[in-house]
Motif scaffolding. Structure first.
Motif, PDB file in Angstrom:
ATOM      1  N   UNK A 158       0.466  -1.346  -0.213  1.00  0.00           N
ATOM      2  CA  UNK A 158      -0.020   0.403   0.346  1.00  0.00           C
ATOM      3  C   UNK A 158       1.136   1.307   0.044  1.00  0.00           C
TER       4      UNK A 158
ATOM      5  N   UNK B 292       3.193   3.446  -4.670  1.00  0.00           N
ATOM      6  CA  UNK B 292       2.356   4.047  -5.499  1.00  0.00           C
ATOM      7  C   UNK B 292       3.164   3.940  -6.732  1.00  0.00           C
TER       8      UNK B 292
ATOM      9  N   UNK C 153      -0.784  -7.326  -4.686  1.00  0.00           N
ATOM     10  CA  UNK C 153      -0.991  -5.311  -5.274  1.00  0.00           C
ATOM     11  C   UNK C 153      -1.819  -4.962  -4.075  1.00  0.00           C
ATOM     12  N   UNK C 154      -1.274  -4.302  -3.913  1.00  0.00           N
ATOM     13  CA  UNK C 154      -2.202  -3.627  -2.824  1.00  0.00           C
ATOM     14  C   UNK C 154      -2.121  -1.962  -2.798  1.00  0.00           C
ATOM     15  N   UNK C 155      -1.347  -1.019  -4.110  1.00  0.00           N
ATOM     16  CA  UNK C 155      -1.419   0.168  -4.488  1.00  0.00           C
ATOM     17  C   UNK C 155      -1.815   0.398  -6.119  1.00  0.00           C
ATOM     18  N   UNK C 156      -2.811   1.024  -6.290  1.00  0.00           N
ATOM     19  CA  UNK C 156      -3.277   1.478  -7.390  1.00  0.00           C
ATOM     20  C   UNK C 156      -2.787   1.904  -8.636  1.00  0.00           C
ATOM     21  N   UNK C 157      -2.159   2.644  -8.495  1.00  0.00           N
ATOM     22  CA  UNK C 157      -1.684   3.168  -9.530  1.00  0.00           C
ATOM     23  C   UNK C 157      -0.128   2.675  -9.290  1.00  0.00           C
ATOM     24  N   UNK C 158      -1.108   1.673 -10.423  1.00  0.00           N
ATOM     25  CA  UNK C 158       0.910   0.670 -10.857  1.00  0.00           C
ATOM     26  C   UNK C 158       1.086   0.284 -12.024  1.00  0.00           C
TER      27      UNK C 158
ATOM     28  N   UNK D  39      -8.100  -1.494 -10.776  1.00  0.00           N
ATOM     29  CA  UNK D  39      -7.595  -1.261  -9.118  1.00  0.00           C
ATOM     30  C   UNK D  39      -9.048   0.193  -9.030  1.00  0.00           C
TER      31      UNK D  39
ATOM     32  N   UNK E 105      -7.668  -0.896  -1.613  1.00  0.00           N
ATOM     33  CA  UNK E 105      -7.749  -1.990  -2.912  1.00  0.00           C
ATOM     34  C   UNK E 105      -6.915  -2.799  -3.265  1.00  0.00           C
ATOM     35  N   UNK E 106      -6.770  -4.513  -3.349  1.00  0.00           N
ATOM     36  CA  UNK E 106      -5.563  -5.636  -3.769  1.00  0.00           C
ATOM     37  C   UNK E 106      -6.428  -5.857  -4.371  1.00  0.00           C
ATOM     38  N   UNK E 107      -5.713  -6.217  -5.480  1.00  0.00           N
ATOM     39  CA  UNK E 107      -5.218  -6.716  -6.890  1.00  0.00           C
ATOM     40  C   UNK E 107      -4.308  -7.678  -7.114  1.00  0.00           C
ATOM     41  N   UNK E 108      -4.420  -9.692  -6.687  1.00  0.00           N
ATOM     42  CA  UNK E 108      -4.039 -10.748  -6.330  1.00  0.00           C
ATOM     43  C   UNK E 108      -3.852 -11.091  -7.380  1.00  0.00           C
TER      44      UNK E 108
ATOM     45  N   UNK F 111      -4.743   0.848 -12.562  1.00  0.00           N
ATOM     46  CA  UNK F 111      -5.519   1.135 -12.007  1.00  0.00           C
ATOM     47  C   UNK F 111      -6.548   1.577 -13.437  1.00  0.00           C
TER      48      UNK F 111
END
Lengths: 471, 482, 248
Positions: free
Chosen positions: A347, A350, A377-382, B396, B401-404, B426
């Protein structure tokens, strides 16, 4: 060889023997350790005693069977210490046209011509970890065990409890080590040995280091090596790290390589596995600062019933960093390969970019591969992606080459070089790249023998040892 | 835009679960808790053949020795298996000749669910079996299907009318020893659907089952068995909803599909169990074992799922490609929001030569949710010249939130090809701005883009379902989906 | 209709627009020309409401309202249309669905009933003919797999459907062959009315052979340094931008 111990092939028994061994040789093991290192060993030992070895049910060990590694007649040597040897008598190795600082570990102990620990003019210290514990305890204490993870079952805690010697490199801030450091790990024993070398590499801010690790066995005897390395890359540092493995069929090698990158640093890691009865390479990277880049590459070429297992974990703990994994393998005969790559983007990390790719070619129906490219993945802007393929050489390409008059054998070899080339071409040290390309070609033609004394083209020249010695 | 984005996502997160009503229907319940007596109670209540008691008890005894799996990327409060009611049937025993005899409250329930049974009866197309709190309450079109030799009935009826068929196929794809939840289901399942398509018959309409949990503190344990004989075809739809309740409800189902030579089965699910509120209290635990076998050559099975509901999902619709030249497909859209957790994916076990499988998975995570794809592709030594292609993408929405993605690939022959690709990103700011500039507000823009993102999967759904699924995905997209 | 006064805009601390002034009245066509990096696209984005920029100073009034306070989708519903320089692809979202959503949102905003599917399709057919666009574009996903020229034509098609009050076309002419350029110009001309206005942002004079501007502005270093009639464009074409930059 004072300590000879009978160890059974059961992991539990092996574990018990090792714990007894630790307790019985406590003073000798602790001999060189400062208080802090002592407590690190005790902690590690406690964890090992509690958790033992990983089993088939341990997630990261599901495809790698350890039981056959635990033998009843391994020798563990606590006493040799770093030794003064004329290395050229046993072994010569260097890379054509590559001027390196060359150091050697024989059976896990540092071997030297002049001094176990030397300081270059620019302040860089290269030498024996055992000796460094004595002379530079403040550096060793600060970094040893700082990134190696003790909480996983098995080999890292075991090494941490027992570690004796290995390579120590300290590069101060703002130093570019001009020549690559080449480390040769030699196993040379008439009896089965269990070795646990420990390496500690620290590069300061804005510093550069190229390190080449070569693993060899000089004997057809059974050996089991459990290496742990910690490599710290400080801010804006640059580390180019190679591992070239060409070991005998009876040798088993487990390496755990931990990297930590600080802000703005760059890392290249290349693991080239050409031969080895049983090889497991764990690479664990912590990206601890922003704007880092890391390239983790691997190539494995296995035949007979060799087994190779690459475990890669990248932890994006800071924003705007990039990691890129490329692992490729060709598996022949009954060889088996495992790739397990995991990317964790935490998290708030980013703008991370993480890419992961594993490609495999199976040449025979009895060859096997298991691949698990994981993303968490715990961050969205990736931007993250992974890919994995298992297949054969492209039949269209094969046909194209044959229609140009190439024999099937030549065509296949060409395509295999091309496949391997994607990894090998990323090697930035040119003479090393040239040599590895030759080795790979030889290996793919089935001409590279593990009996070759040195994988990096032996020649008759004198080995180069560290010069510029100031103390 | 980030801030706006979050605002919208929060708004979406707050949007009401529109299936959250509860119907006041008297139910006939087993006492809470699970013992051998409970199992005998269910067996007696349902007047099942003797082999069922034996099967259920074996499963129960095996279950007692098993531990709940912990490997999935989900966390939930421990389940007290003694605090669940394992059998709850609408009291007025549903043996209807026609819909007029059905309890009007029940019909109203199904109307609220958007399954107008009465309408269905007139419209050509879908035959519906509705299962409420584990008991099948209505099966339409039974007669017209029977003319073709198709059996489409509740599992209980099948046990009465076709015990041989059930005995022959039940638990052959998912044995009761398979996993913890499969063992539990095998011990206590109360109803479900049974489908049998005879040799060479192309089922003329979509067969559809709606599952509904209604009663409080009730687990729903249904079991679906589909048998497609040589050269037959069927498309089967499954929908699920549950009322809003503050406690968690357990749903542990089993679906088994058997496709014989040249047969084809399409199985589509729109799963919209109550997901819990935005703090994560309540919601359905959806622990489901779905597996099909392409038993002989040229058989084909497709799974298509749209997963939007449930607090916790643990579900891997899988296929065993046993015959040569068999085909397996898995198409999935999984949306998680608020505190939802989903660990879903598939297994493609290739045993036959020249077998083919395709996996397309689209995960969308919003709020504080976690969404995992977990899949296995296995090429055995015999499965020569087989192929798999997998594409698993994650989107995302919002930074909490998380995506795995957890793919497992095992290959043990040299002539098979496996390709796996995955991306995580995202939602695109450029796409959002483009839509805003055309006057489309953020909420609708997200809905449009998400639907577009999931289109590869949505287009695999039968028409009636696709529309519902699109609505579900974009929640507030009313009127904008053409 | 649009009034921009002393507009100063920066991106990540770097100033892009420095005291820009512009007045656009009903029925007018304005051309804004200028070298690369002069701030043309920034101006277009600011009018449309992209939040990537920081407004340091100045005011923008549209139809008597402070435009800068209005969110981008509301600006669109109030009649502002941006023809993007690089229209983004939105996979899986059909043009039809996208435009129907956009039109019905706008109608809702205006207090009108949404168009039914049939009405909308009829409108699409009309507009397709008007801007001479191929049917197939409308059946595909938004801009997905479109060539550069198709994307630009698609922007004009959307312009025709949405009938904005103020259209800002950001380099809509760039990268077009002569036929596509004519389609774009024709679209702009056909849609011209007494109560709407167009701002053409362009690098070349070429488009202005087909669309006759009422005013031509030269944007340089974040502000308008010269304004004139359509002859200014020709002069620019002939003498190059150096002429202006030397003069200022």
């Amino acid at each position: 060889m004072p300590e000879s111990n009978n160890i059974s092939n059961q992991p539990e028994v092996f574990k018990n023997t090792l714990t007894e061994l630790f307790e019985n040789n406590y003073d000798q093991i602790m001999e060189n350790s400062s208080g802090k290192i002592k407590s690190l060993r005790q902690k590690a030992f406690g964890i090992f005693k509690k958790n033992g070895f990983p089993g088939k049910k341990t997630e990261n060990w599901r495809f790698t069977d350890l039981n056959h590694l635990f033998r009843n007649d391994f020798i563990i040597d606590f006493e040799t210490k770093s030794q003064k040897v004329d290395i050229s008598n046993i072994f010569t190795c260097d890379v054509y046209d590559l001027d390196t600082y060359c150091v050697t570990l024989i059976n896990g102990w540092f071997a030297y011509n002049n001094s176990p620990l030397t300081k270059l003019k620019n302040g860089t210290i290269i030498g024996s970890l055992y000796k460094a514990m004595e002379i530079y305890p403040e550096i060793v204490e600060k970094y040893l065990g700082s990134i190696a993870k003790l909480n996983e079952p098995g080999f890292v805690p075991l090494n941490t409890a027992f570690m004796q010697d290995g390579l120590f490199i300290y590069v101060p801030d703002n130093v570019k080590v001009e020549k690559p450091v080449q480390v040769i790990n030699i196993v040379d024993s008439q009896k089965p040995v269990f070795l646990q070398p420990r390496n500690l590499i620290i590069t300061g801010k804005n510093s550069n280091l190229t390190l080449i690790h070569c693993d060899h066995t000089l004997t057809h005897n059974i050996s089991f090596t459990n290496t742990v390395s910690e490599v710290i890359v400080d801010q804006n540092g640059y580390v180019d790290h190679y591992k070239v493995q060409n070991k005998g069929r009876n040798s088993s090698l487990i390496t755990s390589l931990f990297f930590k990158q600080e802000k703005g640093s760059k890392l290249f890691n290349n693991a080239i596995t050409l031969n080895g009865g049983f090889t497991r390479n764990q690479v664990d990277l912590l990206i601890n600062g922003e704007n880092c880049s890391a390239n983790l590459n691997g190539l494995y070429l296995m035949d007979n019933n060799q087994h190779v297992d690459n475990q890669v974990f990248v932890d994006h703990k800071a924003f705007e960093s990039l990691s890129n994994q490329l692992y490729k393998g060709i598996l022949d005969d009954q060889a088996s390969g495992v790739f397990s790559g995991k990317v964790l983007v935490r998290r708030d990390s980013q703008k991370s970019q993480a890419f992961q790719n594993n490609k495999n070619i199976l040449l025979k129906d009895d060859a096997k591969v298991n691949t698990q490219p994981f993303l968490e993945i715990y961050a969205d802007d990736v931007k993250c992606s992974h890919g994995a393929t298992v297949g054969q050489l492209d039949p269209n390409a094969m046909f194209y080459l044959r229609s140009r008059g190439l024999s099937e054998r030549t065509a296949r070899q060409l395509l295999m070089y091309a496949f391997a080339g994607e990894v090998v071409n990323k090697i930035s040290v040119e003479p090393l790249r040239e040599n590895i390309i030759k080795l790979v070609e030889k290996r793919l033609k089935g001409e590279l023998s593990i009996c070759d004394q040195c994988i990096l083209s032996c020649n008759s020249r004198e080995p180069k040892f560290i010069q510029n010695i100031v103390d | 835009m980030q801030k706006d984005n979050n605002k919208i996502i929060n708004k979406l997160a707050k949007s009401d679960y529109k299936y959250g009503f509860y119907t006041d229907i008297e139910t006939d319940r087993a006492p809470k808790g699970l013992t051998e007596d409970t199992i005998r109670f269910i067996w007696e209540k349902k007047k099942e053949p003797d082999f069922m008691l034996d099967f259920r008890l074996k499963a129960f005894r095996h279950w007692q020795k098993m531990a709940e799996p912990t490997w999935a990327h989900v966390k939930y409060k421990p389940i007290d298996y003694q605090d669940i009611t394992y059998y709850a049937a609408p009291h007025k025993k549903p043996q209807y000749e026609n819909l007029d005899q059905v309890d009007p409250d029940l019909l109203e329930t199904f109307n609220k669910l958007g399954i107008p049974l009465e309408e269905q009866k007139q419209l050509a197309g879908v035959a519906v079996d509705a299962v409420m709190d584990s008991v099948s309450v209505a099966t339409t079109y039974k007669k017209s299907l029977a003319e073709k030799g198709i059996i489409f009935s509740s599992f209980s009826e099948a046990l009465q009318d076709h015990p041989d068929l059930v005995e022959k196929y039940m638990a052959t794809v998912v044995p009761y020893t398979d996993n913890f939840f499969a063992a539990l289901n095998s011990a206590v399942f109360s109803d479900g659907s049974f489908v049998y398509i005879p040799k060479g018959v192309h089922c003329p309409m979509e067969l559809s089952t709606y599952f509904r949990i209604n009663a409080a503190n009730t687990g729903q344990f249904e079991r679906t068995l589909i048998v497609a004989e040589e050269g037959s075809y069927v498309s089967y739809l499954e929908g699920c909803t549950a009322p809003m309740r503050s406690e968690n409800q357990l749903h542990a189902a089993i679906v088994e599909i058997i496709a014989h030579k040249n047969a084809e089965v399409k199985y589509s699910t729109v799963q919209n169990w109550y997901p819990g509120d935005k703090q994560g209290s309540g919601g359905v635990y959806n622990f489901v074992t779905k597996r099909g076998i392409c038993k002989e050559k040229n058989a084909k099975i497709s799974w298509t799922q749209v997963e939007t509901g449930s607090a916790v999902t643990w579900k891997y619709p899988s296929l065993i490609l046993k015959g040569d030249n068999t085909t397996g497909e898995f198409f999935s859209v999984a949306v998680t929001n608020n505190m939802q957790q989903a660990d879903t994916g598939t297994k493609m076990i290739h045993l036959g030569k020249n077998s083919r499988s395709t996996i397309i998975s689209k995960g969308i995570s919003a709020g504080n949710s976690n969404n995992s794809y977990r899949g296995l592709v296995k090429m055995s030594g015999q499965a020569t010249n087989s192929r798999n292609f997998s594409q698993c993408d994650s989107l995302l929405l919002g930074d909490k939130s998380g995506a795995h993605t957890f793919p497992y690939i095992d290959v043990a022959n040299k002539s098979s090809i496996v390709e796996h690709e995955a991306t995580t990103s995202k939602i695109s700011e450029d796409q959002l701005f483009y839509s805003l500039q055309r006057g489309i507000d953020m909420e609708n823009a997200i809905g449009l883009i998400v639907n577009g993102y999931a289109k590869d999967v949505l287009k695999k759904l039968p028409m009636e379902f696709a529309v519902e699924a699109q609505k579900l995905l974009s929640i507030s997209l009313e009127g904008s989906v053409g | 209709m649009l009034s921009i006064k002393n507009l100063n805009v920066s991106v990540e601390g770097k100033p892009i627009l420095n005291g820009l002034n512009l007045e656009v009245k009903d029925g007018e066509v304005h051309a804004i020309m200028g070298p690369n990096g002069s701030g043309k696209s920034t101006l277009a984005s600011v009018i449309a409401g992209r939040d990537y920029f920081t407004i340091e100073q100045g005011e923008v009034t549209y139809m008597g309202k402070n435009l800068l306070e209005i969110p981008p989708e509301v600006r669109a519903k109030e009649g502002i249309f941006l023809g993007f320089q690089y229209p983004v692809e939105i996979p899986g979202v059909s043009m039809t669905n996208f435009m129907r959503t956009a039109i019905n949102e706008k109608r809702k905003h205006q207090g009108l009933k949404p168009l039914s599917g049939a009405e909308f399709l009829k409108l699409m057919e009309e507009k397709k003919k008007l801007v001479k666009i191929e049917s197939k574009l409308a059946n595909r996903s938004v801009n997905e797999g479109f060539s550069g020229g198709e994307k630009k034509k698609n922007e004009i098609f959307q312009l025709a459907l949405l009938e904005p009050k103020l259209a800002v076309l950001d380099e809509t002419d760039s990268g077009l062959d002569i036929d596509a350029l004519k389609v774009v110009a024709n679209g702009v001309n056909m849609l011209k009315r007494k109560d709407n206005a167009t701002i053409l942002i362009t690098h070349y004079q070429r488009l202005l052979d087909y669309v006759i501007p009422d005013v031509v502005h030269v944007l340089f270093d974040g502000k308008i340094v010269k304004s004139g009639g359509k002859e200014l464009a020709l002069e620019l074409e002939e003498k190059g931008y150096n002429w202006i930059t030397k003069e200022t």
